[in-house]
Design a protein around this motif. Structure first.
Motif, short mmCIF file in Angstrom:
data_model
loop_
_atom_site.label_atom_id
_atom_site.label_comp_id
_atom_site.label_asym_id
_atom_site.label_seq_id
_atom_site.Cartn_x
_atom_site.Cartn_y
_atom_site.Cartn_z
N LEU A 123 10.47 14.97 43.49
CA LEU A 123 9.81 16.21 43.03
C LEU A 123 10.72 16.80 41.97
N PHE A 124 12.00 16.97 42.40
CA PHE A 124 12.72 17.82 41.31
C PHE A 124 13.15 17.11 40.12
N ARG A 125 12.86 15.93 39.83
CA ARG A 125 12.97 15.04 38.71
C ARG A 125 11.94 15.91 37.82
N HIS A 126 10.68 16.20 38.41
CA HIS A 126 9.64 16.50 37.58
C HIS A 126 9.65 17.81 37.31
N PHE A 127 10.12 18.73 38.51
CA PHE A 127 10.32 20.24 38.40
C PHE A 127 11.54 20.43 38.96
N PRO A 128 12.74 20.69 38.08
CA PRO A 128 13.93 20.95 38.60
C PRO A 128 14.19 22.23 39.48
N SER A 129 13.28 23.04 39.60
CA SER A 129 13.26 24.31 40.36
C SER A 129 11.95 24.82 41.09
N LYS A 130 11.91 25.21 41.99
CA LYS A 130 10.68 25.71 42.63
C LYS A 130 9.82 26.58 41.69
N ALA A 131 10.71 27.50 41.02
CA ALA A 131 10.19 28.48 39.95
C ALA A 131 9.50 27.72 38.76
N GLU A 132 10.15 26.46 38.19
CA GLU A 132 9.20 25.87 37.31
C GLU A 132 8.21 25.09 37.91
N LEU A 133 8.01 24.81 39.13
CA LEU A 133 6.86 24.38 39.86
C LEU A 133 5.82 25.33 39.72
N TRP A 134 6.11 26.41 40.10
CA TRP A 134 5.07 27.49 40.13
C TRP A 134 4.75 27.89 38.82
N GLY A 135 5.43 27.74 37.71
CA GLY A 135 5.25 28.00 36.48
C GLY A 135 4.16 27.10 35.89
N ALA A 136 4.31 25.74 36.50
CA ALA A 136 3.40 24.88 36.12
C ALA A 136 2.11 25.01 36.59
N VAL A 137 1.98 25.47 37.86
CA VAL A 137 0.71 25.88 38.46
C VAL A 137 0.09 26.90 37.85
N ALA A 138 1.00 27.91 37.37
CA ALA A 138 0.37 29.08 36.79
C ALA A 138 -0.35 28.60 35.44
N GLU A 139 0.39 27.84 34.62
CA GLU A 139 0.00 27.38 33.42
C GLU A 139 -1.29 26.52 33.54
N HIS A 140 -1.48 25.77 34.62
CA HIS A 140 -2.71 24.85 35.01
C HIS A 140 -3.97 25.79 35.33
N VAL A 141 -3.56 27.06 35.77
CA VAL A 141 -4.72 27.73 36.53
C VAL A 141 -5.23 28.59 35.26
N THR A 142 -4.28 29.13 34.68
CA THR A 142 -4.65 30.06 33.49
C THR A 142 -5.39 29.13 32.20
N ASP A 143 -4.93 27.99 32.07
CA ASP A 143 -5.51 27.07 31.17
C ASP A 143 -6.82 26.73 31.68
N THR A 144 -7.16 26.66 33.01
CA THR A 144 -8.44 26.27 33.31
C THR A 144 -9.46 27.52 33.20
N LEU A 145 -8.95 28.61 33.41
CA LEU A 145 -9.60 29.91 33.35
C LEU A 145 -10.17 30.25 31.86
N ALA A 146 -9.02 29.88 30.76
CA ALA A 146 -9.18 30.10 29.47
C ALA A 146 -10.18 29.05 29.11
N THR A 147 -10.37 27.88 29.51
CA THR A 147 -11.22 26.81 29.02
C THR A 147 -12.68 27.11 29.51
N ALA A 148 -12.75 27.70 30.92
CA ALA A 148 -13.95 27.85 31.44
C ALA A 148 -14.71 29.21 30.61
N TRP A 149 -13.90 30.13 30.23
CA TRP A 149 -14.47 31.31 29.70
C TRP A 149 -15.01 30.95 28.44
N GLU A 150 -14.24 30.50 27.76
CA GLU A 150 -14.52 29.96 26.31
C GLU A 150 -16.04 29.24 26.27
N ALA A 151 -16.20 28.16 27.28
CA ALA A 151 -17.14 27.30 27.37
C ALA A 151 -18.49 28.17 27.87
N ALA A 152 -18.14 29.02 28.88
CA ALA A 152 -19.41 29.89 29.23
C ALA A 152 -19.70 30.91 28.18
#
Length: 199
Positions: A44-73
Motif C-alpha cells: 500500500l505504501f508503494r502507492h501512497f508513501p504516507s497516510k497523509a498522501e492517502l488522505w490527500g488522494a481521498v480528498a482529491e477524489h471526493v472534491t473532483d466528484t463534487l465538482a463534476t456533479a455540480w457542473e453536470a447539474a
C-alpha cells in the motif's frame, strides 16, 4: 492479472471511503485498508508513501466528484432558483453515493491532523457556497427572495441544511432517500424565503 498502478490507487481510495463510512474515518488505518484489499501494508505504501498522501488522494477524489456533479447539474439551467435546487440535488446525490463525506468533514483526521485534506474540502465547499450565493442574489434581484436577507447568509443556511440532512441520514438507518428528504427540506426553506406580498 496484476492491476495497474492507477486502478490499484483507485481501489485503495474507494476502500478508504467504504471503511470511513463503516467504522468512521478516524479508525481507518493503512494496515486495515491493506488487509481489506488483500495487500501488505508495504505494498500500500508503494502507492501512497504516507497516510497523509492517502488522505490527500481521498480528498482529491471526493472534491473532483463534487465538482463534476455540480457542473453536470448546472448545465443548461438558467433560472437561479432552479440552479440552487439542482446544485443542492447534486450535492445530496454525491453524498448518498459516498456516505463517508459527512463523517470526513467532522473527523479528527480532517480537523486537526491533515491540512491538505482540510484545505481541499474548505476550498470545494467554498465554491459550493459562492455558487449558491450568486444564484440567490440573482433570484433576489428578480424579486423572488425577500430583499432584506443577505444572499451569503441564505447560502450558509442552505449549506447547513445540506450538511444536517446528510449527517442525519449517514448516522441513521438509511431507509429513506437522502436526496428526496434533503430536497423536501430545501423546498420548505425556499418557500420561507420567498418574497411575499402578504408579509
Amino acid at each position: 492479472m496484476r492491476k495497474s498502478a492507477g486502478l490499484r490507487k483507485a481501489e485503495i481510495v474507494s476502500t478508504v471511503l467504504e471503511m470511513a463510512d463503516q467504522i468512521g474515518p478516524d479508525r481507518v488505518t493503512t494496515n486495515a485498508v491493506a488487509k481489506q484489499i488483500g495487500l501488505t501494508q508495504a505494498a500500500l505504501f508503494r502507492h501512497f508513501p504516507s497516510k497523509a498522501e492517502l488522505w490527500g488522494a481521498v480528498a482529491e477524489h471526493v472534491t473532483d466528484t463534487l465538482a463534476t456533479a455540480w457542473e453536470a447539474a448546472l448545465e443548461d439551467v438558467s433560472d437561479p432558483l432552479e440552479r440552487v435546487r439542482a446544485l443542492v440535488a447534486a450535492q445530496l446525490g454525491v453524498i448518498a453515493r459516498t456516505p463517508a463525506i459527512p463523517m470526513l468533514l467532522f473527523s479528527r483526521e480532517l480537523t486537526t491532523e491533515n491540512e491538505v485534506l482540510r484545505g481541499a474540502f474548505r476550498e470545494r465547499l467554498g465554491v459550493f457556497h459562492e455558487t449558491l450565493a450568486a444564484d440567490l442574489a440573482a433570484a433576489q434581484s428578480q424579486g423572488r427572495i425577500a430583499a432584506d436577507l443577505r444572499p451569503r447568509d441564505i447560502a450558509y443556511l442552505l449549506s447547513s441544511l445540506v450538511q444536517g440532512a446528510a449527517i442525519r441520514w449517514a448516522l441513521g438507518p438509511r431507509t429513506t432517500s437522502m436526496e428526496e428528504t434533503g430536497l423536501a427540506l430545501l423546498d420548505v426553506q425556499l418557500r420561507l424565503l420567498e418574497c411575499r406580498k402578504d408579509r
